[in-house]
Design a protein around this motif. Structure first.
Motif, PDB file in Angstrom:
ATOM      1  N   LEU A   1       9.109   4.741 -15.721  1.00 22.39           N
ATOM      2  CA  LEU A   1       8.874   4.846 -17.156  1.00 22.39           C
ATOM      3  C   LEU A   1       7.974   6.035 -17.500  1.00 22.39           C
ATOM      4  O   LEU A   1       7.830   6.391 -18.656  1.00 22.39           O
ATOM      5  N   PHE A   2       7.365   6.646 -16.490  1.00 26.96           N
ATOM      6  CA  PHE A   2       6.445   7.760 -16.681  1.00 26.96           C
ATOM      7  C   PHE A   2       7.084   9.031 -16.148  1.00 26.96           C
ATOM      8  O   PHE A   2       8.008   8.993 -15.341  1.00 26.96           O
ATOM      9  N   ASP A   3       6.546  10.171 -16.570  1.00 31.02           N
ATOM     10  CA  ASP A   3       7.156  11.421 -16.118  1.00 31.02           C
ATOM     11  C   ASP A   3       6.917  11.630 -14.623  1.00 31.02           C
ATOM     12  O   ASP A   3       6.007  11.055 -14.027  1.00 31.02           O
ATOM     13  N   LYS A   4       7.757  12.464 -14.048  1.00 26.54           N
ATOM     14  CA  LYS A   4       7.765  12.691 -12.600  1.00 26.54           C
ATOM     15  C   LYS A   4       6.418  13.209 -12.099  1.00 26.54           C
ATOM     16  O   LYS A   4       5.942  12.805 -11.041  1.00 26.54           O
ATOM     17  N   GLU A   5       5.793  14.083 -12.863  1.00 23.19           N
ATOM     18  CA  GLU A   5       4.512  14.669 -12.447  1.00 23.19           C
ATOM     19  C   GLU A   5       3.425  13.599 -12.321  1.00 23.19           C
ATOM     20  O   GLU A   5       2.657  13.589 -11.362  1.00 23.19           O
ATOM     21  N   LEU A   6       3.362  12.682 -13.283  1.00 20.58           N
ATOM     22  CA  LEU A   6       2.382  11.597 -13.197  1.00 20.58           C
ATOM     23  C   LEU A   6       2.677  10.684 -12.013  1.00 20.58           C
ATOM     24  O   LEU A   6       1.757  10.231 -11.332  1.00 20.58           O
ATOM     25  N   ALA A   7       3.945  10.427 -11.755  1.00 20.81           N
ATOM     26  CA  ALA A   7       4.316   9.572 -10.623  1.00 20.81           C
ATOM     27  C   ALA A   7       3.901  10.220  -9.303  1.00 20.81           C
ATOM     28  O   ALA A   7       3.406   9.539  -8.397  1.00 20.81           O
ATOM     29  N   GLU A   8       4.066  11.533  -9.179  1.00 20.81           N
ATOM     30  CA  GLU A   8       3.650  12.244  -7.967  1.00 20.81           C
ATOM     31  C   GLU A   8       2.138  12.178  -7.789  1.00 20.81           C
ATOM     32  O   GLU A   8       1.643  11.983  -6.679  1.00 20.81           O
TER      33      GLU A   8
ATOM     34  N   VAL B   1      -5.220   0.429  11.255  1.00 21.55           N
ATOM     35  CA  VAL B   1      -5.311   1.894  11.244  1.00 21.55           C
ATOM     36  C   VAL B   1      -3.916   2.497  11.138  1.00 21.55           C
ATOM     37  O   VAL B   1      -3.694   3.440  10.369  1.00 21.55           O
ATOM     38  N   ASN B   2      -2.965   1.951  11.864  1.00 25.79           N
ATOM     39  CA  ASN B   2      -1.594   2.457  11.808  1.00 25.79           C
ATOM     40  C   ASN B   2      -1.000   2.323  10.404  1.00 25.79           C
ATOM     41  O   ASN B   2      -0.253   3.196   9.956  1.00 25.79           O
ATOM     42  N   GLN B   3      -1.346   1.255   9.705  1.00 23.40           N
ATOM     43  CA  GLN B   3      -0.870   1.089   8.323  1.00 23.40           C
ATOM     44  C   GLN B   3      -1.458   2.179   7.422  1.00 23.40           C
ATOM     45  O   GLN B   3      -0.757   2.733   6.571  1.00 23.40           O
ATOM     46  N   HIS B   4      -2.736   2.484   7.619  1.00 20.41           N
ATOM     47  CA  HIS B   4      -3.365   3.537   6.824  1.00 20.41           C
ATOM     48  C   HIS B   4      -2.787   4.910   7.166  1.00 20.41           C
ATOM     49  O   HIS B   4      -2.560   5.740   6.280  1.00 20.41           O
ATOM     50  N   LEU B   5      -2.530   5.154   8.430  1.00 20.93           N
ATOM     51  CA  LEU B   5      -1.904   6.410   8.842  1.00 20.93           C
ATOM     52  C   LEU B   5      -0.519   6.545   8.222  1.00 20.93           C
ATOM     53  O   LEU B   5      -0.139   7.630   7.768  1.00 20.93           O
ATOM     54  N   LYS B   6       0.215   5.456   8.175  1.00 21.45           N
ATOM     55  CA  LYS B   6       1.548   5.474   7.569  1.00 21.45           C
ATOM     56  C   LYS B   6       1.455   5.825   6.089  1.00 21.45           C
ATOM     57  O   LYS B   6       2.238   6.640   5.580  1.00 21.45           O
ATOM     58  N   GLU B   7       0.509   5.254   5.382  1.00 23.17           N
ATOM     59  CA  GLU B   7       0.326   5.551   3.960  1.00 23.17           C
ATOM     60  C   GLU B   7       0.012   7.033   3.750  1.00 23.17           C
ATOM     61  O   GLU B   7       0.565   7.674   2.857  1.00 23.17           O
ATOM     62  N   LEU B   8      -0.862   7.579   4.582  1.00 18.77           N
ATOM     63  CA  LEU B   8      -1.210   8.993   4.479  1.00 18.77           C
ATOM     64  C   LEU B   8      -0.015   9.881   4.829  1.00 18.77           C
ATOM     65  O   LEU B   8       0.218  10.910   4.189  1.00 18.77           O
TER      66      LEU B   8
ATOM     67  N   LEU C   1      -0.230  10.310  -4.586  1.00 22.22           N
ATOM     68  CA  LEU C   1      -1.311  10.963  -3.845  1.00 22.22           C
ATOM     69  C   LEU C   1      -2.649  10.277  -4.098  1.00 22.22           C
ATOM     70  O   LEU C   1      -3.423  10.050  -3.167  1.00 22.22           O
ATOM     71  N   PHE C   2      -2.917   9.929  -5.343  1.00 23.15           N
ATOM     72  CA  PHE C   2      -4.188   9.276  -5.657  1.00 23.15           C
ATOM     73  C   PHE C   2      -4.266   7.906  -4.993  1.00 23.15           C
ATOM     74  O   PHE C   2      -5.332   7.487  -4.539  1.00 23.15           O
ATOM     75  N   LYS C   3      -3.133   7.207  -4.908  1.00 26.61           N
ATOM     76  CA  LYS C   3      -3.107   5.909  -4.230  1.00 26.61           C
ATOM     77  C   LYS C   3      -3.449   6.076  -2.748  1.00 26.61           C
ATOM     78  O   LYS C   3      -4.145   5.248  -2.159  1.00 26.61           O
ATOM     79  N   ALA C   4      -2.966   7.152  -2.158  1.00 28.92           N
ATOM     80  CA  ALA C   4      -3.256   7.401  -0.744  1.00 28.92           C
ATOM     81  C   ALA C   4      -4.747   7.603  -0.508  1.00 28.92           C
ATOM     82  O   ALA C   4      -5.245   7.353   0.587  1.00 28.92           O
TER      83      ALA C   4
ATOM     84  N   LEU D   1      -3.147  18.914  -3.651  1.00 33.08           N
ATOM     85  CA  LEU D   1      -3.925  17.781  -4.139  1.00 33.08           C
ATOM     86  C   LEU D   1      -5.208  18.255  -4.818  1.00 33.08           C
ATOM     87  O   LEU D   1      -5.581  17.759  -5.884  1.00 33.08           O
ATOM     88  N   LYS D   2      -5.888  19.213  -4.209  1.00 29.08           N
ATOM     89  CA  LYS D   2      -7.114  19.761  -4.803  1.00 29.08           C
ATOM     90  C   LYS D   2      -6.842  20.304  -6.203  1.00 29.08           C
ATOM     91  O   LYS D   2      -7.569  20.017  -7.157  1.00 29.08           O
ATOM     92  N   ASP D   3      -5.783  21.110  -6.316  1.00 25.25           N
ATOM     93  CA  ASP D   3      -5.420  21.678  -7.620  1.00 25.25           C
ATOM     94  C   ASP D   3      -5.027  20.590  -8.607  1.00 25.25           C
ATOM     95  O   ASP D   3      -5.424  20.608  -9.771  1.00 25.25           O
ATOM     96  N   MET D   4      -4.241  19.635  -8.128  1.00 29.91           N
ATOM     97  CA  MET D   4      -3.758  18.555  -8.975  1.00 29.91           C
ATOM     98  C   MET D   4      -4.912  17.705  -9.496  1.00 29.91           C
ATOM     99  O   MET D   4      -4.978  17.376 -10.683  1.00 29.91           O
TER     100      MET D   4
END
Length: 110
Positions: free
Chosen positions: A8-15, A57-64, A19-22, A91-94
């Protein structure tokens, strides 16, 4: 067809959200810090630097890895992990751009 809420949101916000979730867990932030500190790909056991079980740890690595912030390449029985410098720079720029868009505290009357 069922539509996911993120569609429901634009592609840029979804991207940005992916990254922010990670970044939204201290263990994942520590992995990023550790890989940055080593300044090379990590072949050893990242579990040694985190107070968590190997499975967690493996779950966190997978998310990253799924977010693209790290790369993981299998080398025999080990996986070599390193930062994806292009994605980190994006990510820094975003993040900087996003925070400047929501500059809220200068003239609000709340």
């Amino acid at each position: 067809m069922v539509q996911s809420k993120t569609e429901l949101f634009d592609k840029e916000l979804a991207e940005k959200a992916v990254l922010f979730k990670a970044l939204a867990h201290p263990a994942r932030l520590r992995v990023l810090q550790f890989l940055a500190e080593t300044r090379s790909c990590m072949t050893g056991d990242i579990c040694e630097v985190l107070p968590l079980s190997r499975t967690t740890v493996n779950q966190h690595l997978k998310e990253l890895k799924d977010s693209g912030l790290i790369k993981g390449e299998i080398d025999g029985v080990k996986t070599n992990y390193c930062l994806n410098s292009e994605k980190i720079n994006n990510l820094k720029d975003m993040l900087g751009g996003f925070l400047s868009e929501i500059d809220c505290c200068s003239d609000n009357n709340c």
